[in-house]
Design a protein around this motif. Structure first.
Motif, short mmCIF file in Angstrom:
data_model
loop_
_atom_site.label_atom_id
_atom_site.label_comp_id
_atom_site.label_asym_id
_atom_site.label_seq_id
_atom_site.Cartn_x
_atom_site.Cartn_y
_atom_site.Cartn_z
N ILE A 1 34.35 -15.73 44.50
CA ILE A 1 34.19 -16.67 45.64
C ILE A 1 35.35 -17.60 45.40
N ASN A 2 35.80 -18.18 46.54
CA ASN A 2 36.98 -19.00 46.40
C ASN A 2 36.48 -20.40 46.51
N ASP B 1 34.39 -17.43 34.40
CA ASP B 1 33.91 -16.12 34.99
C ASP B 1 32.92 -16.38 36.20
N PHE B 2 32.86 -15.41 36.84
CA PHE B 2 31.97 -15.78 38.07
C PHE B 2 30.46 -15.33 37.84
N ALA B 3 30.23 -14.69 36.68
CA ALA B 3 28.81 -14.56 36.30
C ALA B 3 28.31 -15.85 36.04
N GLN B 4 29.13 -16.61 35.36
CA GLN B 4 28.39 -18.09 35.18
C GLN B 4 28.38 -18.81 36.16
N VAL B 5 28.92 -19.13 37.08
CA VAL B 5 29.04 -19.39 38.09
C VAL B 5 27.79 -19.11 39.07
N GLY B 6 27.57 -17.71 39.18
CA GLY B 6 26.59 -17.24 39.79
C GLY B 6 25.14 -17.54 39.13
N SER B 7 25.25 -17.62 37.69
CA SER B 7 24.03 -18.07 37.01
C SER B 7 23.63 -19.83 37.26
N ASN B 8 24.78 -20.34 37.32
CA ASN B 8 24.53 -21.81 37.79
C ASN B 8 23.93 -21.90 39.26
N ILE B 9 24.42 -21.03 40.27
CA ILE B 9 23.82 -21.12 41.57
C ILE B 9 22.42 -20.86 41.49
N GLN B 10 22.09 -19.79 40.88
CA GLN B 10 20.69 -19.29 40.73
C GLN B 10 19.81 -20.46 40.22
N ASN B 11 20.38 -21.08 39.49
CA ASN B 11 19.58 -22.22 38.74
C ASN B 11 19.25 -23.30 39.60
N LYS B 12 20.48 -23.54 40.40
CA LYS B 12 19.97 -24.68 41.55
C LYS B 12 19.36 -24.31 42.59
N LEU B 13 19.17 -22.96 42.98
CA LEU B 13 18.47 -22.12 43.82
C LEU B 13 16.86 -22.70 43.25
N ALA C 1 21.76 -17.40 51.69
CA ALA C 1 22.78 -16.66 52.43
C ALA C 1 22.69 -16.92 53.94
N ASN C 2 21.61 -17.28 54.35
CA ASN C 2 21.54 -17.46 55.85
C ASN C 2 22.20 -18.72 56.24
N ALA C 3 22.34 -19.81 55.25
CA ALA C 3 22.94 -21.09 55.43
C ALA C 3 24.50 -20.79 55.43
N LEU C 4 25.05 -19.88 54.66
CA LEU C 4 26.30 -19.52 54.41
C LEU C 4 26.82 -18.55 55.58
N GLY C 5 25.90 -17.96 56.36
CA GLY C 5 26.17 -16.87 57.15
C GLY C 5 26.73 -15.52 56.90
N ILE C 6 26.08 -15.20 55.72
CA ILE C 6 26.41 -13.87 55.10
C ILE C 6 25.24 -13.09 54.65
N SER C 7 25.12 -11.92 54.17
CA SER C 7 24.02 -11.08 54.14
C SER C 7 23.66 -11.42 52.81
N LYS C 8 22.39 -11.03 52.55
CA LYS C 8 21.45 -11.23 51.32
C LYS C 8 22.13 -10.41 50.40
N GLN C 9 22.74 -9.16 50.44
CA GLN C 9 23.27 -8.46 49.51
C GLN C 9 24.66 -8.89 48.98
N VAL C 10 25.39 -9.77 49.89
CA VAL C 10 26.85 -10.05 49.50
C VAL C 10 26.41 -11.55 48.75
N MET C 11 25.17 -12.12 48.69
CA MET C 11 24.66 -13.41 48.31
C MET C 11 24.30 -12.80 46.90
N ASN C 12 23.60 -11.71 46.87
CA ASN C 12 23.35 -11.12 45.36
C ASN C 12 24.45 -10.78 44.54
N LYS C 13 25.33 -10.31 45.12
CA LYS C 13 26.71 -10.03 44.42
C LYS C 13 27.27 -11.28 43.86
#
Length: 114
Positions: A48-49, A5-17, A28-40
């Protein structure tokens, strides 16, 4: 084991952050997306693909495997408590299939909203 699921991937991303002492805004800036999209993405409410996952891994200096890895079994007895006691592996596998189908439906809904 890999995240289903995407929640686990998101959690892993947050841990790396946190490890890299980066903010969601930095990523978000490095990806060229908004903070709101990054938060989602972090919350698991945006699909995410593989390409996006690879870009995130590159920015965070990690592997896609690290972002997809689940430390422990995602289906626990506690998470199934609303169903009563689940003692057999067949039932757990069926529940996982249902969860996967629901995750795919959410991903398709997200794609339709974009």
């Amino acid at each position: 084991m890999y995240a289903m699921d995407f929640a686990q991937v998101g959690s892993n991303i947050q841990n790396k952050l946190i490890e890299k002492e980066m903010t969601q805004q930095n990523l978000a800036n490095a990806l060229g997306i908004s903070k709101q999209v990054m938060n989602k993405i972090i919350k698991g409410s945006k699909a995410i693909n593989v390409n996006e996952l690879a870009r995130i891994a590159g920015i965070l200096g990690t592997s896609t495997d690290a972002l997809l890895t689940v430390e422990s079994e995602p289906v626990t007895i506690d998470s199934l408590s609303f169903m009563g006691d689940v003692h057999d592996e067949v039932t757990r596998e069926r529940v996982n299939l249902i969860r996967s189908a629901i995750d795919e439906i959410h991903m398709l809904e997200e794609l339709l909203d974009d």
